[in-house]
Design a protein around this motif. Structure first.
Motif, PDB file in Angstrom:
ATOM      1  N   THR A  64      -9.311   6.343   8.112  1.00  0.00           N
ATOM      2  CA  THR A  64      -9.877   5.033   8.396  1.00  0.00           C
ATOM      3  C   THR A  64      -8.826   3.953   8.611  1.00  0.00           C
ATOM      4  OG1 THR A  64     -11.785   5.613   7.052  1.00  0.00           O
ATOM      5  CG2 THR A  64     -11.476   3.283   7.523  1.00  0.00           C
ATOM      6  N   LYS A  65      -7.811   3.926   7.762  1.00  0.00           N
ATOM      7  CA  LYS A  65      -6.847   2.829   7.788  1.00  0.00           C
ATOM      8  C   LYS A  65      -5.652   3.057   8.706  1.00  0.00           C
ATOM      9  CE  LYS A  65      -8.064   1.431   3.149  1.00  0.00           C
ATOM     10  NZ  LYS A  65      -7.675   1.304   1.759  1.00  0.00           N
ATOM     11  N   LEU A  66      -5.318   4.311   8.993  1.00  0.00           N
ATOM     12  CA  LEU A  66      -4.115   4.575   9.767  1.00  0.00           C
ATOM     13  C   LEU A  66      -4.373   5.280  11.100  1.00  0.00           C
ATOM     14  CD1 LEU A  66      -1.839   5.751   6.812  1.00  0.00           C
ATOM     15  CD2 LEU A  66      -1.928   3.496   7.854  1.00  0.00           C
ATOM     16  N   ILE A  67      -5.110   6.389  11.071  1.00  0.00           N
ATOM     17  CA  ILE A  67      -5.264   7.208  12.277  1.00  0.00           C
ATOM     18  C   ILE A  67      -6.165   6.538  13.309  1.00  0.00           C
ATOM     19  CG2 ILE A  67      -5.923   9.461  13.184  1.00  0.00           C
ATOM     20  CD1 ILE A  67      -3.484   9.540  11.317  1.00  0.00           C
ATOM     21  N   THR A  68      -7.354   6.098  12.904  1.00  0.00           N
ATOM     22  CA  THR A  68      -8.284   5.480  13.855  1.00  0.00           C
ATOM     23  C   THR A  68      -7.673   4.256  14.535  1.00  0.00           C
ATOM     24  OG1 THR A  68     -10.193   6.327  12.646  1.00  0.00           O
ATOM     25  CG2 THR A  68     -10.587   4.495  14.156  1.00  0.00           C
ATOM     26  N   PRO A  69      -7.071   3.316  13.797  1.00  0.00           N
ATOM     27  CA  PRO A  69      -6.439   2.178  14.484  1.00  0.00           C
ATOM     28  C   PRO A  69      -5.318   2.604  15.431  1.00  0.00           C
ATOM     29  CG  PRO A  69      -6.708   1.683  12.160  1.00  0.00           C
ATOM     30  CD  PRO A  69      -7.053   3.122  12.337  1.00  0.00           C
ATOM     31  N   SER A  71      -6.458   8.556  -0.103  1.00  0.00           N
ATOM     32  CA  SER A  71      -7.160   9.827   0.108  1.00  0.00           C
ATOM     33  C   SER A  71      -7.103  10.183   1.593  1.00  0.00           C
ATOM     34  CB  SER A  71      -8.619   9.701  -0.331  1.00  0.00           C
ATOM     35  OG  SER A  71      -9.327   8.847   0.549  1.00  0.00           O
ATOM     36  N   GLU A  72      -7.517  11.390   1.899  1.00  0.00           N
ATOM     37  CA  GLU A  72      -7.534  11.818   3.306  1.00  0.00           C
ATOM     38  C   GLU A  72      -8.440  10.915   4.137  1.00  0.00           C
ATOM     39  OE1 GLU A  72      -9.287  15.629   5.615  1.00  0.00           O
ATOM     40  OE2 GLU A  72      -7.816  16.084   4.056  1.00  0.00           O
ATOM     41  N   LYS A 126      -3.986  15.180   6.523  1.00  0.00           N
ATOM     42  CA  LYS A 126      -3.756  15.581   5.141  1.00  0.00           C
ATOM     43  C   LYS A 126      -3.225  14.387   4.366  1.00  0.00           C
ATOM     44  CE  LYS A 126      -4.877  19.851   5.373  1.00  0.00           C
ATOM     45  NZ  LYS A 126      -6.227  20.109   4.940  1.00  0.00           N
ATOM     46  N   ARG A 127      -3.430  14.407   3.078  1.00  0.00           N
ATOM     47  CA  ARG A 127      -2.868  13.356   2.230  1.00  0.00           C
ATOM     48  C   ARG A 127      -1.356  13.411   2.309  1.00  0.00           C
ATOM     49  NH1 ARG A 127      -4.423  13.944  -3.452  1.00  0.00           N
ATOM     50  NH2 ARG A 127      -3.382  11.929  -3.607  1.00  0.00           N
ATOM     51  N   ALA A 128      -0.719  12.300   2.006  1.00  0.00           N
ATOM     52  CA  ALA A 128       0.736  12.187   2.127  1.00  0.00           C
ATOM     53  C   ALA A 128       1.486  13.034   1.108  1.00  0.00           C
ATOM     54  CB  ALA A 128       1.151  10.723   2.006  1.00  0.00           C
ATOM     55  N   VAL A 129       0.802  13.592   0.129  1.00  0.00           N
ATOM     56  CA  VAL A 129       1.481  14.421  -0.875  1.00  0.00           C
ATOM     57  C   VAL A 129       1.726  15.842  -0.362  1.00  0.00           C
ATOM     58  CG1 VAL A 129       0.618  13.088  -2.826  1.00  0.00           C
ATOM     59  CG2 VAL A 129      -0.693  15.039  -1.996  1.00  0.00           C
ATOM     60  N   TYR A 130       1.129  16.223   0.770  1.00  0.00           N
ATOM     61  CA  TYR A 130       1.301  17.561   1.341  1.00  0.00           C
ATOM     62  C   TYR A 130       2.406  17.575   2.387  1.00  0.00           C
ATOM     63  CZ  TYR A 130      -3.172  18.641  -0.846  1.00  0.00           C
ATOM     64  OH  TYR A 130      -4.173  18.830  -1.749  1.00  0.00           O
ATOM     65  N   ALA A 131       2.960  18.748   2.619  1.00  0.00           N
ATOM     66  CA  ALA A 131       3.967  18.912   3.677  1.00  0.00           C
ATOM     67  C   ALA A 131       3.300  18.770   5.040  1.00  0.00           C
ATOM     68  CB  ALA A 131       4.632  20.273   3.561  1.00  0.00           C
ATOM     69  N   ILE A 132       4.093  18.482   6.062  1.00  0.00           N
ATOM     70  CA  ILE A 132       3.557  18.274   7.405  1.00  0.00           C
ATOM     71  C   ILE A 132       2.801  19.502   7.915  1.00  0.00           C
ATOM     72  CG2 ILE A 132       4.218  17.919   9.817  1.00  0.00           C
ATOM     73  CD1 ILE A 132       6.425  16.077   8.787  1.00  0.00           C
ATOM     74  N   GLY A 133       3.259  20.684   7.631  1.00  0.00           N
ATOM     75  CA  GLY A 133       2.633  21.908   8.129  1.00  0.00           C
ATOM     76  C   GLY A 133       1.424  22.373   7.342  1.00  0.00           C
ATOM     77  N   MET A 158       0.851  -1.176   0.000  1.00  0.00           N
ATOM     78  CA  MET A 158       0.000   0.000   0.000  1.00  0.00           C
ATOM     79  C   MET A 158       0.899   1.243   0.000  1.00  0.00           C
ATOM     80  SD  MET A 158      -2.806   1.234   2.869  1.00  0.00           S
ATOM     81  CE  MET A 158      -1.900   0.659   4.259  1.00  0.00           C
ATOM     82  N   ASN A 159       0.765   2.050  -1.029  1.00  0.00           N
ATOM     83  CA  ASN A 159       1.515   3.287  -1.126  1.00  0.00           C
ATOM     84  C   ASN A 159       0.708   4.409  -0.469  1.00  0.00           C
ATOM     85  OD1 ASN A 159       3.086   5.448  -1.784  1.00  0.00           O
ATOM     86  ND2 ASN A 159       3.043   5.110  -3.990  1.00  0.00           N
ATOM     87  N   LYS A 160       1.227   5.025   0.566  1.00  0.00           N
ATOM     88  CA  LYS A 160       0.497   6.057   1.311  1.00  0.00           C
ATOM     89  C   LYS A 160       0.169   7.271   0.456  1.00  0.00           C
ATOM     90  CE  LYS A 160       2.336   4.772   5.775  1.00  0.00           C
ATOM     91  NZ  LYS A 160       3.152   5.153   6.904  1.00  0.00           N
ATOM     92  N   LYS A 161       0.966   7.537  -0.575  1.00  0.00           N
ATOM     93  CA  LYS A 161       0.706   8.698  -1.434  1.00  0.00           C
ATOM     94  C   LYS A 161      -0.521   8.493  -2.313  1.00  0.00           C
ATOM     95  CE  LYS A 161       5.203  10.675  -1.292  1.00  0.00           C
ATOM     96  NZ  LYS A 161       5.929  11.786  -1.779  1.00  0.00           N
ATOM     97  N   ASP A 162      -0.956   7.260  -2.467  1.00  0.00           N
ATOM     98  CA  ASP A 162      -2.149   6.971  -3.269  1.00  0.00           C
ATOM     99  C   ASP A 162      -3.438   7.039  -2.452  1.00  0.00           C
ATOM    100  OD1 ASP A 162      -0.553   6.564  -5.491  1.00  0.00           O
ATOM    101  OD2 ASP A 162      -0.412   4.397  -5.159  1.00  0.00           O
TER     102      ASP A 162
END
Length: 91
Positions: A13-18, A7-8, A81-88, A1-5
């Motif tokens: 759903t797949k990363l933050i909630t778990p 969506s927010e 934010k999606r992985a294509v954006y900067a952290i800030g 799974m490529n994180k850049k692909d």
């Protein structure tokens, strides 16, 4: 799974909630898509209105996650934010 692909919403759903549940937070302490403000009020003479367009400057604000302590005390806001954006980008 490529994180850049992903969506927010997928990241939420797949990363933050778990991750929040693994860290010990319960479903009752986590709320998603929380409205933080109704938007800025503009007053011109005797007419007042609120900016209701979400993409407009001063428009309503929402958070992707809000974490609560003891049921109704908000203690943290998480902006995703999606992985294509900067952290800030979510500041």
């Amino acid at each position: 799974m490529n994180k850049k692909d992903l969506s927010e919403r997928d990241i939420c759903t797949k990363l933050i909630t778990p991750a929040l549940l693994t860290a010990g937070w319960t479903q009752g302490q986590i709320r998603e898509e929380v409205r933080l403000s109704a938007g800025r009020v503009i007053v011109r003479g005797k007419i007042a209105y609120r900016i209701s367009k979400a993409t407009a400057k001063g428009g309503p604000k929402r958070a992707d996650f809000v974490i609560y302590a003891r049921g109704n005390i908000p203690i943290a806001v998480i902006e995703v934010k999606r992985a294509v954006y900067a952290i800030g980008a979510g500041m």
